[in-house]
Write a protein that holds these residues in place. Structure first.
Motif, mmCIF file in Angstrom:
data_model
loop_
_atom_site.group_PDB
_atom_site.id
_atom_site.type_symbol
_atom_site.label_atom_id
_atom_site.label_comp_id
_atom_site.label_asym_id
_atom_site.label_seq_id
_atom_site.Cartn_x
_atom_site.Cartn_y
_atom_site.Cartn_z
ATOM 1 N N GLY A 255 37.455 101.084 54.412
ATOM 2 C CA GLY A 255 38.017 100.015 55.222
ATOM 3 C C GLY A 255 39.518 100.131 55.422
ATOM 4 N N LYS A 256 40.098 101.274 55.016
ATOM 5 C CA LYS A 256 41.558 101.433 55.097
ATOM 6 C C LYS A 256 42.090 101.230 56.505
ATOM 7 C CE LYS A 256 41.170 105.390 53.494
ATOM 8 N NZ LYS A 256 41.450 106.581 54.155
ATOM 9 N N GLY A 257 41.402 101.850 57.489
ATOM 10 C CA GLY A 257 41.895 101.815 58.868
ATOM 11 C C GLY A 257 42.010 100.396 59.396
ATOM 12 N N ASP B 222 48.690 106.245 60.659
ATOM 13 C CA ASP B 222 47.306 106.643 60.388
ATOM 14 C C ASP B 222 47.366 108.143 60.089
ATOM 15 O OD1 ASP B 222 44.698 107.455 60.481
ATOM 16 O OD2 ASP B 222 44.262 106.663 62.478
ATOM 17 N N SER B 223 47.593 108.477 58.818
ATOM 18 C CA SER B 223 47.826 109.895 58.492
ATOM 19 C C SER B 223 46.557 110.726 58.672
ATOM 20 C CB SER B 223 48.370 110.052 57.076
ATOM 21 O OG SER B 223 47.456 109.553 56.137
ATOM 22 N N GLY B 224 45.388 110.093 58.524
ATOM 23 C CA GLY B 224 44.136 110.816 58.753
ATOM 24 C C GLY B 224 44.069 111.335 60.185
ATOM 25 N N LEU C 77 46.500 112.403 61.907
ATOM 26 C CA LEU C 77 47.297 113.640 62.012
ATOM 27 C C LEU C 77 46.472 114.843 61.553
ATOM 28 C CD1 LEU C 77 50.788 112.438 60.746
ATOM 29 C CD2 LEU C 77 50.128 112.989 63.077
ATOM 30 N N TYR C 78 45.730 114.697 60.439
ATOM 31 C CA TYR C 78 44.886 115.808 59.972
ATOM 32 C C TYR C 78 43.767 116.076 60.982
ATOM 33 C CZ TYR C 78 47.429 115.870 55.622
ATOM 34 O OH TYR C 78 48.433 115.997 54.701
ATOM 35 N N ARG C 79 43.255 115.016 61.598
ATOM 36 C CA ARG C 79 42.212 115.187 62.614
ATOM 37 C C ARG C 79 42.781 115.892 63.856
ATOM 38 N NH1 ARG C 79 37.513 111.880 62.222
ATOM 39 N NH2 ARG C 79 37.397 110.894 60.174
ATOM 40 N N ALA D 4 38.972 118.429 59.547
ATOM 41 C CA ALA D 4 40.212 117.813 59.024
ATOM 42 C C ALA D 4 40.241 117.934 57.507
ATOM 43 C CB ALA D 4 40.289 116.348 59.432
ATOM 44 N N SER D 5 39.097 117.705 56.887
ATOM 45 C CA SER D 5 39.033 117.783 55.431
ATOM 46 C C SER D 5 39.303 119.218 54.953
ATOM 47 C CB SER D 5 37.656 117.274 54.988
ATOM 48 O OG SER D 5 37.409 117.551 53.665
ATOM 49 N N VAL D 6 38.842 120.198 55.732
ATOM 50 C CA VAL D 6 39.085 121.605 55.370
ATOM 51 C C VAL D 6 40.580 121.932 55.496
ATOM 52 C CG1 VAL D 6 38.633 124.008 56.019
ATOM 53 C CG2 VAL D 6 36.757 122.353 56.012
ATOM 54 N N VAL D 7 41.190 121.581 56.636
ATOM 55 C CA VAL D 7 42.608 121.931 56.814
ATOM 56 C C VAL D 7 43.496 121.131 55.847
ATOM 57 C CG1 VAL D 7 42.363 122.673 59.219
ATOM 58 C CG2 VAL D 7 43.036 120.326 58.752
ATOM 59 N N ALA D 8 43.016 119.919 55.488
ATOM 60 C CA ALA D 8 43.803 119.072 54.583
ATOM 61 C C ALA D 8 43.846 119.632 53.165
ATOM 62 C CB ALA D 8 43.237 117.652 54.565
ATOM 63 N N SER D 9 42.966 120.593 52.879
ATOM 64 C CA SER D 9 42.972 121.162 51.521
ATOM 65 C C SER D 9 43.995 122.307 51.415
ATOM 66 C CB SER D 9 41.573 121.661 51.154
ATOM 67 O OG SER D 9 41.245 122.764 51.963
ATOM 68 N N ASP E 119 48.517 104.570 55.929
ATOM 69 C CA ASP E 119 47.101 104.672 55.574
ATOM 70 C C ASP E 119 46.723 106.141 55.358
ATOM 71 O OD1 ASP E 119 44.371 105.239 56.071
ATOM 72 O OD2 ASP E 119 44.263 104.025 57.882
ATOM 73 N N GLY E 120 46.134 106.464 54.202
ATOM 74 C CA GLY E 120 45.757 107.858 53.973
ATOM 75 C C GLY E 120 45.095 108.125 52.645
ATOM 76 N N ARG E 121 45.419 109.295 52.076
ATOM 77 C CA ARG E 121 44.842 109.676 50.783
ATOM 78 C C ARG E 121 45.946 109.882 49.740
ATOM 79 N NH1 ARG E 121 41.421 109.350 54.169
ATOM 80 N NH2 ARG E 121 39.337 110.256 54.209
ATOM 81 N N ARG F 233 28.883 101.627 56.650
ATOM 82 C CA ARG F 233 29.955 101.160 57.547
ATOM 83 C C ARG F 233 30.260 102.203 58.616
ATOM 84 N NH1 ARG F 233 34.274 98.979 53.051
ATOM 85 N NH2 ARG F 233 33.028 97.255 52.243
ATOM 86 N N ARG F 234 30.357 103.467 58.196
ATOM 87 C CA ARG F 234 30.662 104.540 59.151
ATOM 88 C C ARG F 234 29.528 104.659 60.177
ATOM 89 N NH1 ARG F 234 34.435 108.700 58.758
ATOM 90 N NH2 ARG F 234 35.821 107.070 58.155
ATOM 91 N N TYR F 235 28.282 104.494 59.699
ATOM 92 C CA TYR F 235 27.091 104.563 60.563
ATOM 93 C C TYR F 235 27.194 103.487 61.649
ATOM 94 C CZ TYR F 235 22.090 104.281 61.765
ATOM 95 O OH TYR F 235 20.889 104.259 62.434
ATOM 96 N N GLU G 35 30.093 115.058 50.505
ATOM 97 C CA GLU G 35 30.683 116.395 50.529
ATOM 98 C C GLU G 35 32.197 116.295 50.761
ATOM 99 O OE1 GLU G 35 30.452 120.177 53.441
ATOM 100 O OE2 GLU G 35 28.611 118.998 53.254
ATOM 101 N N ARG G 36 32.570 115.411 51.708
ATOM 102 C CA ARG G 36 33.987 115.239 52.033
ATOM 103 C C ARG G 36 34.741 114.630 50.835
ATOM 104 N NH1 ARG G 36 36.547 112.373 56.711
ATOM 105 N NH2 ARG G 36 34.520 111.912 57.584
ATOM 106 N N ASP G 37 34.107 113.636 50.176
ATOM 107 C CA ASP G 37 34.714 113.018 48.981
ATOM 108 C C ASP G 37 34.985 114.087 47.939
ATOM 109 O OD1 ASP G 37 34.471 110.509 49.980
ATOM 110 O OD2 ASP G 37 32.904 109.834 48.589
HETATM 111 O O1 DC Z 1 40.889 109.015 56.934
HETATM 112 P P1 DC Z 1 40.276 110.056 57.820
HETATM 113 O O2 DC Z 1 38.768 110.128 57.697
HETATM 114 O O3 DC Z 1 40.702 109.922 59.249
HETATM 115 O O4 DC Z 1 40.852 111.465 57.297
HETATM 116 C C1 DC Z 1 40.396 112.690 57.795
HETATM 117 C C2 DC Z 1 40.538 113.770 56.730
HETATM 118 O O5 DC Z 1 41.909 114.040 56.469
HETATM 119 C C3 DC Z 1 39.902 113.425 55.378
HETATM 120 O O6 DC Z 1 38.852 114.318 55.055
HETATM 121 C C4 DC Z 1 40.963 113.609 54.351
HETATM 122 C C5 DC Z 1 42.161 114.098 55.085
HETATM 123 N N1 DC Z 1 43.354 113.315 54.779
HETATM 124 C C6 DC Z 1 44.161 113.760 53.749
HETATM 125 O O7 DC Z 1 43.841 114.744 53.097
HETATM 126 N N2 DC Z 1 45.323 113.105 53.489
HETATM 127 C C7 DC Z 1 45.680 112.010 54.183
HETATM 128 N N3 DC Z 1 46.827 111.395 53.900
HETATM 129 C C8 DC Z 1 44.834 111.521 55.212
HETATM 130 C C9 DC Z 1 43.667 112.194 55.484
#
Ligand code: DC
Length: 225
Positions: free
Chosen positions: A17-19, A35-37, A39-41, A100-105, A129-131, A157-159, A180-182
């Motif tokens: 519910g962050k967004g 919305d930092s997510g 940016l990764y997207r 996004a999750s792959v590049v964020a790693s 908002d982010g991780r 919720r995502r569904y 998997e993403r978590d």
């Molecule tokens: O919150 P989101 O689902 O839009 O984020 C997309 C992906 O980006 C998610 O897999 C994790 C990554 N992310 C991150 O690593 N760091 C952040 N600050 C925001 C998102």
């Protein structure tokens, strides 16, 4: 007295519910929103469009530094542009989320986004908002919140979100993707997804959005009176 622009860091897994909460808090306070997510997207979308090799961290970091991004506020809504193209909807697909999750790693990609993220810290304040908002990007934020919810509830919720947008998905597949993403977000060596020791943790599984907004606003009042 500090003259620094105040920041509220809101971190947590996808679907917590962050967004929606961050948007509501920013609107209520009249503060900026990061919305930092997104940016990764955007990095993911750009990599997909360029058929970039997802194993080439240097190439992806270069692409990240040169990302031509624009966020336009239209009334209540924010539209996202990549190289002049409106990609507001494109960045929300499951494919963009997975990539996004792959590049964020990748440490080089994260590093390449830090300055861009910090440039959102502008008066009168920022809701980020982010991780890793509280742990890495804004470690000095006086209010850090970690929003979470059970994986079943987050998948549900995502569904609903995707269904409402007319996007056809299966709930079990979504739940599997989410786990998997978590796992990827929590186990990566750089800026892994976890609550920092000075964050307030809020489990939203059984809470409505207005309930969460009310709690967060109460914390904001206590932190930035
Ligand atoms: O919150 P989101 O689902 O839009 O984020 C997309 C992906 O980006 C998610 O897999 C994790 C990554 N992310 C991150 O690593 N760091 C952040 N600050 C925001 C998102």
């Amino acid at each position: 007295m500090t003259t620094k622009v105040p920041v509220i860091a809101i971190d947590g897994p996808g679907g917590a519910g962050k967004g929606e909460i961050s948007r509501a808090i920013a609107r209520e306070l009249g503060w900026h929103l990061l919305d930092s997510g997104a940016l990764y997207r955007l990095v993911a979308l750009s990599a997909i469009a360029k058929s970039a090799d997802l194993a080439d961290a240097q190439l992806l970091a270069d692409l990240t530094r040169n990302l031509a991004v624009r966020f336009d506020n239209v009334g209540e809504y924010c539209r996202v542009f990549l190289g002049g193209l409106d990609v507001t909807e494109n960045i929300r697909t499951e494919e963009s989320g997975q990539v996004a999750s792959v590049v964020a790693s990748m440490p080089a990609v994260r590093e390449a986004l830090i300055t861009r993220q910090r440039s959102f810290q502008q008066a009168p304040g920022l809701v980020a908002d982010g991780r890793d908002m509280g742990s890495v990007v804004f470690p000095d934020a006086r209010l850090k919140i970690f929003l979470t919810a059970s994986v079943e509830e987050r998948a549900r919720r995502r569904y609903k979100q995707l269904k409402d947008k007319g996007i056809d998905v299966s709930l079990p597949a979504l739940s599997k993707d989410m786990q998997e993403r978590d796992r990827r977000d929590s186990e990566r060596s750089i800026a892994p997804l976890r609550a920092c020791s000075d964050a307030r943790v809020l489990d939203t599984t059984r809470l409505s959005i207005p309930d969460v907004v009310q709690t967060v606003l109460q914390w904001v009042g206590e932190t930035y009176p």
